[in-house]
Design an enzyme around this catalytic site. Structure first.
Site, PDB file in Angstrom:
ATOM      1  N   ASP A  34       0.854  -1.196   0.000  1.00  0.00           N
ATOM      2  CA  ASP A  34       0.000   0.000   0.000  1.00  0.00           C
ATOM      3  C   ASP A  34       0.893   1.250   0.000  1.00  0.00           C
ATOM      4  O   ASP A  34       1.741   1.416   0.886  1.00  0.00           O
ATOM      5  CB  ASP A  34      -0.865  -0.059   1.282  1.00  0.00           C
ATOM      6  CG  ASP A  34      -1.836   1.099   1.394  1.00  0.00           C
ATOM      7  OD1 ASP A  34      -1.758   2.032   0.567  1.00  0.00           O
ATOM      8  OD2 ASP A  34      -2.657   1.060   2.321  1.00  0.00           O
ATOM      9  N   GLU A  84      28.270  14.238   3.830  1.00  0.00           N
ATOM     10  CA  GLU A  84      28.652  12.864   4.138  1.00  0.00           C
ATOM     11  C   GLU A  84      28.660  12.042   2.846  1.00  0.00           C
ATOM     12  O   GLU A  84      28.646  10.830   2.879  1.00  0.00           O
ATOM     13  CB  GLU A  84      27.749  12.249   5.206  1.00  0.00           C
ATOM     14  CG  GLU A  84      26.275  12.255   4.889  1.00  0.00           C
ATOM     15  CD  GLU A  84      25.465  11.595   5.980  1.00  0.00           C
ATOM     16  OE1 GLU A  84      25.658  10.397   6.187  1.00  0.00           O
ATOM     17  OE2 GLU A  84      24.649  12.284   6.620  1.00  0.00           O
ATOM     18  N   CYS A 116      24.458  13.833   9.281  1.00  0.00           N
ATOM     19  CA  CYS A 116      23.650  15.008   8.910  1.00  0.00           C
ATOM     20  C   CYS A 116      23.965  16.220   9.776  1.00  0.00           C
ATOM     21  O   CYS A 116      23.643  17.349   9.390  1.00  0.00           O
ATOM     22  CB  CYS A 116      22.163  14.690   9.030  1.00  0.00           C
ATOM     23  SG  CYS A 116      21.676  13.300   8.022  1.00  0.00           S
ATOM     24  N   HIS A 238      15.631  18.313  11.760  1.00  0.00           N
ATOM     25  CA  HIS A 238      16.241  17.488  10.712  1.00  0.00           C
ATOM     26  C   HIS A 238      15.143  16.556  10.184  1.00  0.00           C
ATOM     27  O   HIS A 238      14.371  16.004  10.973  1.00  0.00           O
ATOM     28  CB  HIS A 238      17.414  16.703  11.307  1.00  0.00           C
ATOM     29  CG  HIS A 238      17.896  15.629  10.395  1.00  0.00           C
ATOM     30  ND1 HIS A 238      18.251  15.879   9.087  1.00  0.00           N
ATOM     31  CD2 HIS A 238      18.057  14.285  10.578  1.00  0.00           C
ATOM     32  CE1 HIS A 238      18.619  14.747   8.510  1.00  0.00           C
ATOM     33  NE2 HIS A 238      18.506  13.765   9.389  1.00  0.00           N
TER      34      HIS A 238
HETATM   35  P1  HMG Z   1      10.168   0.321   7.844  1.00  0.00           P
HETATM   36  O1  HMG Z   1      10.583  -0.731   8.793  1.00  0.00           O
HETATM   37  O2  HMG Z   1      10.019  -0.130   6.455  1.00  0.00           O
HETATM   38  O3  HMG Z   1       8.794   0.973   8.181  1.00  0.00           O
HETATM   39  O4  HMG Z   1      11.221   1.479   7.921  1.00  0.00           O
HETATM   40  P2  HMG Z   1       7.729   0.646   9.320  1.00  0.00           P
HETATM   41  O5  HMG Z   1       7.216  -0.730   9.125  1.00  0.00           O
HETATM   42  O6  HMG Z   1       8.257   1.041  10.672  1.00  0.00           O
HETATM   43  O7  HMG Z   1       6.589   1.674   8.847  1.00  0.00           O
HETATM   44  C1  HMG Z   1       6.828   3.025   8.834  1.00  0.00           C
HETATM   45  C2  HMG Z   1       5.545   3.705   9.275  1.00  0.00           C
HETATM   46  O8  HMG Z   1       4.554   3.491   8.275  1.00  0.00           O
HETATM   47  C3  HMG Z   1       4.957   3.159  10.579  1.00  0.00           C
HETATM   48  O9  HMG Z   1       4.422   4.250  11.277  1.00  0.00           O
HETATM   49  C4  HMG Z   1       3.834   2.259  10.082  1.00  0.00           C
HETATM   50  O10 HMG Z   1       2.784   2.062  11.040  1.00  0.00           O
HETATM   51  C5  HMG Z   1       3.343   3.047   8.887  1.00  0.00           C
HETATM   52  P3  HMG Z   1       4.753   4.471  12.852  1.00  0.00           P
HETATM   53  O11 HMG Z   1       4.228   3.290  13.550  1.00  0.00           O
HETATM   54  O12 HMG Z   1       6.265   4.555  12.931  1.00  0.00           O
HETATM   55  O13 HMG Z   1       4.092   5.751  13.171  1.00  0.00           O
HETATM   56  N1  HMG Z   1       2.592   2.267   7.889  1.00  0.00           N
HETATM   57  C6  HMG Z   1       1.470   2.730   7.293  1.00  0.00           C
HETATM   58  N2  HMG Z   1       0.782   3.879   7.436  1.00  0.00           N
HETATM   59  C7  HMG Z   1      -0.341   4.038   6.661  1.00  0.00           C
HETATM   60  N3  HMG Z   1      -0.786   3.113   5.787  1.00  0.00           N
HETATM   61  C8  HMG Z   1      -0.115   1.948   5.613  1.00  0.00           C
HETATM   62  C9  HMG Z   1       1.069   1.719   6.393  1.00  0.00           C
HETATM   63  N4  HMG Z   1       1.950   0.695   6.475  1.00  0.00           N
HETATM   64  C10 HMG Z   1       2.886   1.063   7.402  1.00  0.00           C
HETATM   65  N5  HMG Z   1      -0.560   1.056   4.731  1.00  0.00           N
HETATM   66  C11 HMG Z   1      12.499   3.352   8.637  1.00  0.00           C
HETATM   67  C12 HMG Z   1      11.094   2.790   8.429  1.00  0.00           C
HETATM   68  C13 HMG Z   1      12.382   4.829   8.946  1.00  0.00           C
HETATM   69  C14 HMG Z   1      13.196   2.615   9.772  1.00  0.00           C
HETATM   70  C15 HMG Z   1      13.301   3.168   7.306  1.00  0.00           C
HETATM   71  O14 HMG Z   1      12.753   3.948   6.290  1.00  0.00           O
HETATM   72  C16 HMG Z   1      14.790   3.496   7.447  1.00  0.00           C
HETATM   73  O15 HMG Z   1      15.588   2.671   7.857  1.00  0.00           O
HETATM   74  N6  HMG Z   1      15.200   4.748   7.060  1.00  0.00           N
HETATM   75  C17 HMG Z   1      16.601   5.188   7.167  1.00  0.00           C
HETATM   76  C18 HMG Z   1      16.966   5.572   8.589  1.00  0.00           C
HETATM   77  C19 HMG Z   1      16.259   6.823   9.038  1.00  0.00           C
HETATM   78  O16 HMG Z   1      15.800   7.635   8.250  1.00  0.00           O
HETATM   79  N7  HMG Z   1      16.203   7.032  10.365  1.00  0.00           N
HETATM   80  C20 HMG Z   1      15.643   8.258  10.920  1.00  0.00           C
HETATM   81  C21 HMG Z   1      16.396   8.743  12.170  1.00  0.00           C
HETATM   82  S1  HMG Z   1      18.151   8.740  11.921  1.00  0.00           S
HETATM   83  C22 HMG Z   1      18.491  10.240  11.090  1.00  0.00           C
HETATM   84  O17 HMG Z   1      17.658  11.090  11.033  1.00  0.00           O
HETATM   85  C23 HMG Z   1      19.835  10.385  10.478  1.00  0.00           C
HETATM   86  C24 HMG Z   1      19.937  10.190   8.992  1.00  0.00           C
HETATM   87  O18 HMG Z   1      19.399  11.312   8.310  1.00  0.00           O
HETATM   88  C25 HMG Z   1      21.387   9.956   8.584  1.00  0.00           C
HETATM   89  C26 HMG Z   1      22.416  11.000   9.002  1.00  0.00           C
HETATM   90  O19 HMG Z   1      22.426  11.523  10.103  1.00  0.00           O
HETATM   91  O20 HMG Z   1      23.309  11.196   8.198  1.00  0.00           O
HETATM   92  C27 HMG Z   1      19.161   8.974   8.508  1.00  0.00           C
END
Ligand code: HMG
Length: 393
Positions: A34, A84, A116, A238
């Site tokens: 979805d 980075e 970041c 951020h």
């Molecule tokens: P994931 O495991 O695929 O996603 O990865 P999920 O299963 O946790 O789902 C995400 C959200 O979508 C959840 O919401 C679900 O419920 C919802 P939450 O419970 O968290 O509120 N969801 C839905 N909503 C509506 N309709 C649906 C549906 N299905 C699910 N049908 C993750 C998510 C962010 C972990 C992944 O994208 C990731 O690993 N991203 C990279 C790391 C990242 O961005 N981390 C953020 C903090 S670290 C940071 O900010 C530093 C960074 O910028 C790097 C730097 O500093 O250089 C990353």
């Protein structure tokens, strides 16, 4: 000028992004999931993706060249490049920018790195240099390509973007307060070892550390004499993906029992859903979104939360300067966003694979980008950058 009391901050700024854009609806369709997982769960719709002849240097140079066309280079004696997505382990990528931007010889150039957070590290260094000598200006360029491995949870949070700032005394746009709350912990939530082109990620730990460090920074900010929560008008976080900023803000609003919580953050969230993560530039893209949202923000106090995995975070505040709206160029950036070339799923996969140059030594890149500068390839181990001519642009 009286050193120490002169207001310092952002004199002018510009943003840039890359040539291509990819719609997350294509990814969801291929994955058979979805699309609301991305649209609602992450609050992401699309992400910017560089052509093969773009990188963090060319995107950063595009933002900075538009900025310098307005401000000139007079008084600039320092260029700090925050990234980075750097292209060399020793030489600052800022030295390529020095040539592309035709900056004067009498200037110090270096690069900052702490995921970041490196953008904010660069800004704080710039503010300190200007406070020491208010006659000097510092050019800060934050530029990144957020590229995750395919078929990983991070894939929908890719993106590309740059912010270029002139930091100086008596700023036109934003006066930045010297009070900061800071926090560091040695955490493996997101990191990229030297032999990898994409990061290793512990997603759950990254979310938890982001939230935990926001609280820690806020507490430190208050201990350092910072403003009360109710005295802050807007928040910019951020934005690794838009929902992350919303999650942190909602928790903060509940803790501090603030009214109009969403009105304080929503204006900063208009660009990231369609650009994706721009790492070092991300919080500054959010700041631009806020500033571009209204011409009636003079005097408002903005809380800025910068997070870099690994992990270092900082919370600080800034005041929007009366007359700031005369220095904004929102339409130019919005035009850039609209001009991006959309990718089909197959084109996205091919381009993602083609960006993987590990093991290659010399190569030539096809001419694709319409931006003012391009990365032509590598000859005898040396990266070749070119300014595009007026006829090509
Ligand atoms: P994931 O495991 O695929 O996603 O990865 P999920 O299963 O946790 O789902 C995400 C959200 O979508 C959840 O919401 C679900 O419920 C919802 P939450 O419970 O968290 O509120 N969801 C839905 N909503 C509506 N309709 C649906 C549906 N299905 C699910 N049908 C993750 C998510 C962010 C972990 C992944 O994208 C990731 O690993 N991203 C990279 C790391 C990242 O961005 N981390 C953020 C903090 S670290 C940071 O900010 C530093 C960074 O910028 C790097 C730097 O500093 O250089 C990353």
């Amino acid at each position: 000028m009286d050193i120490g009391t002169t207001p310092v901050g952002i004199v002018d700024f510009e943003l840039a992004t890359s040539h291509f854009v990819f719609d997350l609806a294509h990814l969801a369709a291929q994955q058979g999931i979805d699309v609301n997982k991305y649209h609602v769960g992450l609050r992401q719709e699309r992400f910017s993706m560089p052509a093969l002849d773009e990188d963090a240097v060319t995107v950063g140079a595009a933002a900075a060249s538009r900025l310098l066309a307005r401000t000139g280079t007079e008084q600039i004696r320092t260029l700090i490049f925050a990234t980075e997505s750097s292209v060399d382990q020793s030489k600052s990528a800022g030295t390529f920018l020095h040539t592309l931007l035709q900056l004067p010889q009498h200037i110090r150039v270096f690069e900052t790195k702490q995921a970041c957070y490196a953008g904010t590290a660069a800004l704080q260094l710039a503010l300190a240099l200007v406070a020491r000598n208010p006659r000097e200006r510092v050019l800060v360029i934050m530029s990144d390509i957020a590229r995750y491995e395919r078929n990983t949870a991070g894939e929908p949070t890719q993106g590309a973007g740059a912010a270029a700032l002139i930091v100086g005394a008596n700023p036109n746009i934003l006066e930045i307060s010297p009070i900061s709350g800071v926090w560091t912990g040695n955490v493996h939530d997101f990191w990229r070892p030297n032999d990898r082109s994409t990061p290793l990620v512990n997603g759950a730990l990254s979310l938890e550390t982001y939230l935990r460090s926001f609280t820690a920074c806020w507490n430190d900010y208050r201990e350092q004499g910072g403003a009360e929560a109710s005295d802050i008008d807007y928040f910019v976080h951020h934005q690794p993906f838009t929902k992350m900023a919303v999650k942190a803000h909602e928790r903060f609003v509940r803790t501090h029992k603030l009214e109009n919580g969403s009105e304080m953050i929503e204006p900063s969230l208009r660009y990231t859903p369609i650009i994706g993560n721009s790492y070092t530039a991300s919080m500054y893209v959010g700041l631009a979104s806020l500033l571009h949202s209204s011409n009636a923000l003079a005097g408002k106090r903005v809380g800025l939360f910068s997070y870099g995995s690994g992990a270092t975070a900082e919370f600080f505040t800034a005041q929007i300067v009366p007359g700031y709206e005369k220095f904004l160029h929102a339409a130019d950036f919005q035009q850039q966003l609209h001009s991006r070339v959309p990718l089909t799923f197959e084109e996205y996969v091919a381009l993602h694979d083609a960006h993987e140059r590990t093991g290659l030594t010399d190569y030539e890149n096809p001419q694709v980008t319409c931006a003012p500068f391009r990365f032509a390839g590598v000859r005898e181990g040396v990266r070749q950058y070119e300014a595009r001519t007026n006829e090509e642009a």
